[in-house]
Structures are given as structure tokens and as C-alpha cells.
Motif scaffolding. Structure first.
Motif, short mmCIF file in Angstrom:
data_model
loop_
_atom_site.label_atom_id
_atom_site.label_comp_id
_atom_site.label_asym_id
_atom_site.label_seq_id
_atom_site.Cartn_x
_atom_site.Cartn_y
_atom_site.Cartn_z
N ASP A 166 0.84 -1.17 0.08
CA ASP A 166 0.14 -0.04 -0.30
C ASP A 166 0.83 1.23 -0.19
OD1 ASP A 166 -1.71 2.06 0.44
OD2 ASP A 166 -2.41 1.21 2.04
N CYS A 167 0.59 1.92 -1.05
CA CYS A 167 1.52 3.35 -1.35
C CYS A 167 0.96 4.28 -1.37
CB CYS A 167 2.83 3.43 -2.73
SG CYS A 167 3.69 2.00 -3.16
N SER A 224 0.08 7.30 4.21
CA SER A 224 0.23 8.30 3.45
C SER A 224 1.26 8.34 2.43
CB SER A 224 0.49 9.33 4.12
OG SER A 224 1.93 9.11 4.98
N GLY A 225 1.83 7.62 2.12
CA GLY A 225 3.00 7.71 1.22
C GLY A 225 3.73 8.52 1.55
N GLY A 226 4.13 8.60 -0.27
CA GLY A 226 5.13 10.37 0.04
C GLY A 226 6.32 10.14 -1.11
N LEU A 227 6.46 11.10 -1.69
CA LEU A 227 7.64 11.83 -3.17
C LEU A 227 8.60 10.19 -2.79
CD1 LEU A 227 8.68 15.43 -1.98
CD2 LEU A 227 6.62 14.85 -3.87
N GLY A 228 8.94 9.64 -2.31
CA GLY A 228 10.10 8.61 -1.93
C GLY A 228 9.06 6.97 -2.63
N ALA A 229 8.47 7.12 -2.21
CA ALA A 229 7.20 6.22 -2.74
C ALA A 229 6.68 6.38 -4.22
CB ALA A 229 5.51 6.30 -1.51
N ILE A 250 -0.10 11.72 -2.80
CA ILE A 250 1.31 12.09 -3.38
C ILE A 250 2.01 11.39 -4.41
CG2 ILE A 250 3.58 12.72 -2.78
CD1 ILE A 250 2.53 13.47 0.19
N ALA A 251 2.28 9.74 -3.67
CA ALA A 251 2.35 9.32 -4.45
C ALA A 251 2.08 7.97 -5.59
CB ALA A 251 2.54 7.54 -3.43
#
Length: 316
Positions: free
Chosen positions: A38-39, A44-49, A174-175
Motif C-alpha cells: 500500500d503506497c 500516507s505514502g510520499g514523494l519517495g514512494a 502524493i505517490a
């Protein structure tokens, strides 16, 4: 050539899992078999994800990064994609060409698992299919797939559910937002494929597109991510062969070649009754494309970015 796309993507997945907490992603085992990452659905995930998703989508055959940029003088980060294997990375792997609908679940499937099912016309055109021991896919969806979705994919890939890894993120995250904008080179290649261009002429690809603000809902997310490419995407392709054919096909490639061009995508989508198939398919391409002929040394450019439309779409 056997690109081992699923093997390459699996290596990217295994590399990101030790950093799952920092990437704000979560890995789950699915009842009945299968691995789910789950990304951005319940995490929340993020830019890296998002960066990881883009690298999985391209099976590790593209360098994806963020660079500074602006839209009409307003600072805005851009997604940058570079690859020396554009057809394999972008068409055989990244293209979101598999609609997966199982009961109440719907998601757009991308990544190298598509090359195992090989149900899209492009795999016949490009004469490619894989039979790996494991497959990896990315789903653009706002809910997590259950065991029935894994069973559906298992049946169509001729693999067991426990041999499947799926990464999931909604467009309005975000991701998910990041990985869709990272398709800027892919959209140019898919357009060229549909126009009948000889894909073996494409040597390398590079593209940038503004990273759209994360939208508040799925529909707005579709609008903003499409606009990022349609009105802000810039692609450079290094190609071989004659210049005359590039002069002929070039004007047909950028989004401005479509009669639907000129409004934010969400307005176009609403006018089409929210039916993608009622929208001119020639719209789905980057705003600008530049061909560099490595044999003749000549450069040809077609299309233009439209910062005014981007500003409207992004809410600047």
C-alpha cells in the motif's frame, strides 16, 4: 530480446521494502496468497514512494527524479525521466493499459505484469511476452485489491497468487500523483506507436512534466495529472533514420494536434460525459516533442507548453 522486466521490477521492490517506514508504505500478505504494498490508500505514502512506484513501473530501466521548475513564474517541482531503453521501460512495462475490474474493485494496471498477461495489442505489435516465476504490477486505485483481484491476475498470467506482488496508490495521493506524471515519455511513445512509427528507430528518451498539486478527489486527480503532461510535458527522443518521416509525423504527436486541445482536462472529460472513449485519443500526448536524429544531426521540434491552462488546472 528478453528484458526480464518482472525480475528487474522485483529487484526494485525488494530494495524499497527495508525503507518501508521511511517511505510511509506498508506491505501486507493477502489471504489466499500474494503480496500487497500500500503506497497511498490506507497510508500516507510520499514523494519517495512515488519515485519507487515510477521505477517499478519502468522495471528499473529509467532514471526518475525531481528537478526545480516554474509555471508562469510560480515555482513548481518537475518530474524528470530519462531512459536508454524507452520502448521496454515505457511501453512494455509502464503503460497503464490493463483495466482490472473485479466485482466492486477497479484499477488501472501498469508495470511488467502486463507483459505476462500480454492481452494488449501493443504486445503483438512489439512481439514481446514474458513467462517469469513471479510478476510485479502497479495499480492506480482508491481501494486495496483483495484475494479475488489476485486470483483474477493469477488466472490471466498463469501464475499462482503467491507469485504476484502488487503496489497500489490512488491518483489523489502524493505517490499516485507522482507516478502518473512520470508517464510523460510513455505518452509520446504510445502516440508514436498508434501513428505507426517504427519504434526500433527510438534510441533514447527524456522528458519532464510539472508535478501537479495533489487533488482532493479521484476525479480532480485525473484532471490535474493529465494536464501536467498535455499542457506541460516536454519530451526529447533520440532517433535514427530519415528526417522527412519525422517532419511528416511530428505535427501529429503533441497534444495540440487534437481538436479537443485547449481546456483543462477535467472540463474536456465532463463535456465527454465522463467517458474516456468519447475523447479524441490524439489528445493523450505531451505538449512538446523534440526529435534529435543521431544519424543526420538534425533537430525538429513540435508543439508548445501552455502555462496559462496549467495555472487554471493547478489552482495557481
Amino acid at each position: 530480446m528478453d528484458w526480464n522486466l518482472n525480475e528487474r521490477a522485483l529487484a526494485v521492490v525488494e530494495g524499497l521494502l527495508p525503507a518501508a517506514e521511511q517511505l510511509r508504505v506498508q506491505s501486507h500478505s493477502v489471504p489466499g496468497g500474494g503480496r500487497l504494498i500500500d503506497c497511498g490508500v490506507n497510508v500516507s505514502g510520499g514523494l519517495g514512494a512515488g519515485l519507487a512506484l515510477a521505477q517499478v513501473c519502468t522495471a528499473g530501466l529509467a532514471e526518475v527524479s525531481m528537478i526545480p521548475g516554474d509555471i508562469g513564474g510560480i515555482g513548481c517541482p518537475y518530474v524528470q525521466v530519462a531512459t536508454d531503453n524507452p520502448v521496454a521501460a515505457c511501453l512494455l512495462s509502464q503503460y497503464a493499459g490493463w483495466q482490472i475490474a473485479v466485482e466492486k474493485f477497479f484499477g488501472m494496471g501498469s508495470g511488467p505484469m502486463r507483459a505476462v498477461a500480454a492481452r494488449e495489442d501493443l504486445f503483438e505489435k512489439l512481439d514481446y511476452r514474458e513467462q517469469p516465476s513471479q510478476c510485479v504490477g502497479v495499480l492506480e486505485a482508491d481501494q486495496l485489491p483483495d484475494e479475488k483481484v489476485f486470483a483474477f491476475i493469477a488466472e490471466r498470467t498463469n501464475l499462482a497468487a503467491e507469485q504476484i506482488t502488487l503496489l497500489v496508490a490512488p491518483t489523489a495521493s502524493i505517490a499516485g500523483n507522482f507516478q502518473v506524471v512520470a508517464r510523460v515519455v510513455e505518452t509520446a511513445l504510445h502516440k508514436l506507436l498508434e501513428l505507426g512509427f517504427d519504434m526500433s528507430r527510438i534510441v533514447s528518451g527524456y522528458g519532464t512534466a510539472p508535478l501537479s498539486p495533489v487533488a482532493g478527489d479521484f476525479l480532480a486527480g485525473i484532471g490535474r495529472t493529465n494536464d501536467a503532461i498535455l499542457y506541460g510535458g516536454r519530451v526529447t527522443l533520440w532517433v535514427t533514420g530519415d528526417d522527412d518521416s519525422l517532419s511528416t509525423i511530428g505535427p501529429q504527436v503533441p497534444s495540440v494536434s487534437s481538436q479537443a486541445y485547449g481546456q483543462p482536462f477535467l472540463e474536456i472529460f465532463e463535456a465527454a460525459g465522463r467517458d474516456f472513449y468519447q475523447i479524441d485519443p490524439h489528445l493523450f500526448s505531451p505538449a512538446e516533442i523534440l526529435f534529435q536524429n543521431v544519424e543526420t544531426g538534425n533537430v525538429q521540434r513540435f508543439g508548445n507548453v501552455a502555462p496559462d491552462i496549467l495555472s487554471r488546472s493547478f489552482g495557481f
